[in-house]
Write an enzyme that holds these catalytic residues in place. Structure first.
Site, short mmCIF file in Angstrom:
data_model
loop_
_atom_site.label_atom_id
_atom_site.label_comp_id
_atom_site.label_asym_id
_atom_site.label_seq_id
_atom_site.Cartn_x
_atom_site.Cartn_y
_atom_site.Cartn_z
N SER A 176 -38.25 -54.94 115.00
CA SER A 176 -37.74 -56.07 115.78
C SER A 176 -37.52 -57.31 114.91
CB SER A 176 -38.72 -56.42 116.90
OG SER A 176 -38.96 -55.28 117.69
N1 SAM Z 1 -42.87 -52.83 117.09
C1 SAM Z 1 -41.99 -52.11 116.24
C2 SAM Z 1 -41.89 -52.66 114.86
O1 SAM Z 1 -42.44 -53.73 114.59
O2 SAM Z 1 -41.28 -51.98 114.02
C3 SAM Z 1 -40.62 -52.00 116.83
C4 SAM Z 1 -40.52 -50.81 117.64
S1 SAM Z 1 -38.93 -50.21 118.08
C5 SAM Z 1 -38.05 -51.59 118.69
C6 SAM Z 1 -39.45 -49.32 119.56
C7 SAM Z 1 -40.29 -48.11 119.28
O3 SAM Z 1 -40.72 -47.55 120.53
C8 SAM Z 1 -39.54 -47.00 118.56
O4 SAM Z 1 -40.23 -46.65 117.40
C9 SAM Z 1 -39.54 -45.85 119.57
O5 SAM Z 1 -39.59 -44.58 118.96
C10 SAM Z 1 -40.76 -46.15 120.38
N2 SAM Z 1 -40.81 -45.54 121.71
C11 SAM Z 1 -39.81 -45.36 122.60
N3 SAM Z 1 -40.29 -44.78 123.72
C12 SAM Z 1 -41.62 -44.58 123.52
C13 SAM Z 1 -42.68 -44.03 124.31
N4 SAM Z 1 -42.49 -43.56 125.55
N5 SAM Z 1 -43.92 -44.01 123.78
C14 SAM Z 1 -44.15 -44.48 122.53
N6 SAM Z 1 -43.20 -45.00 121.75
C15 SAM Z 1 -41.96 -45.07 122.24
#
Ligand code: SAM
Length: 222
Positions: free
Chosen positions: A70
């Site tokens: 993000s």
């Molecule tokens: N906080 C992260 C960072 O600092 O890099 C950004 C995360 S990214 C915007 C969103 C993440 O949520 C992705 O890695 C994606 O694979 C994960 N994600 C999506 N659906 C999910 C779920 N049901 N459970 C766990 N992770 C999930």
């Protein structure tokens, strides 16, 4: 004389200071603990080597599997919304690069983080362990279900967009606990912050955002 590695470290420190001043403080983030954590955590180590020079830019970056780290400002406002003092147990849904996890680990007692992709979880875990964090538990799975075995939590942060706030997360939040989550459709969302009072969530919206999808039982379909 400084070695190449030392000069490189200085370069990223300067980039980090500039990021905090111009992207975060200048837009109204005031929590000094959040600002200090963002000054400290080496964001460039959470992206692949070819993208390191862009790590302190005012935008998200790709991290593989179609996911993103993000934008720094979004990390800052979401973290500030949790009002962490240092003794909280926090659930993070969506480990991604692990950058937000590191910020939380700086500010809370313990972080429980869940990621859907094993490749991302593995990479995040490696770097967080290398950086010396000892207050993080990792789980591979669907974070829209929360983490029942270690619930309840003082704070919950969801870093992927949901159609609505997943009920298991509300259930796993302590009375007085805070949650922050992007809510909307697949293309645009608003950041919602909530506090649990008398078993119910009182919510407030922060600002318009665009996140990748939360894919799971209480999220979107694949
Ligand atoms: N906080 C992260 C960072 O600092 O890099 C950004 C995360 S990214 C915007 C969103 C993440 O949520 C992705 O890695 C994606 O694979 C994960 N994600 C999506 N659906 C999910 C779920 N049901 N459970 C766990 N992770 C999930």
């Amino acid at each position: 004389m400084k070695t190449f590695q030392e000069s490189e470290k200085d370069l990223y420190r300067i980039a980090r200071e500039k990021m905090v001043e111009t992207q975060i403080k200048a837009r109204g983030v005031k929590d000094t603990r959040v600002l200090e954590a963002m000054l400290k955590v080496p964001r460039h180590l959470f992206v692949e080597e070819a993208l390191r020079d862009q790590a302190y830019g005012d935008f998200p970056l790709p991290i593989g599997e179609g996911q993103t780290i993000s934008q720094p400002y979004i990390v800052a406002i979401m973290t500030e919304a949790l009002k962490l003092k240092g003794n909280e147990r926090v659930l993070e849904v969506g480990t991604g690069s692990g950058y937000q996890t590191a910020i939380l680990a700086e500010l809370a007692l313990w972080v429980y983080t869940i990621e859907k992709y094993s490749s991302l979880l593995k990479r995040a875990k490696n770097i967080l362990i290398k950086l010396g964090y000892k207050n993080i538990s990792f789980k591979l799975g669907d974070g829209s279900l929360g983490w029942k075995e270690v619930a309840p939590f003082d704070a919950i942060i969801v870093t992927a967009a949901a159609p609505k706030i997943p009920q298991p997360l509300i259930d796993q939040l302590l009375e007085g606990g805070r949650i922050v989550i992007p809510v909307g459709d697949e293309y645009s969302q608003v950041l919602v912050k909530g506090i649990k009072k008398d078993g119910k969530l009182r919510t407030q919206t922060l600002e318009a955002v665009r996140f990748v999808k939360l894919v799971g039982a209480y999220g979107f379909k694949e």
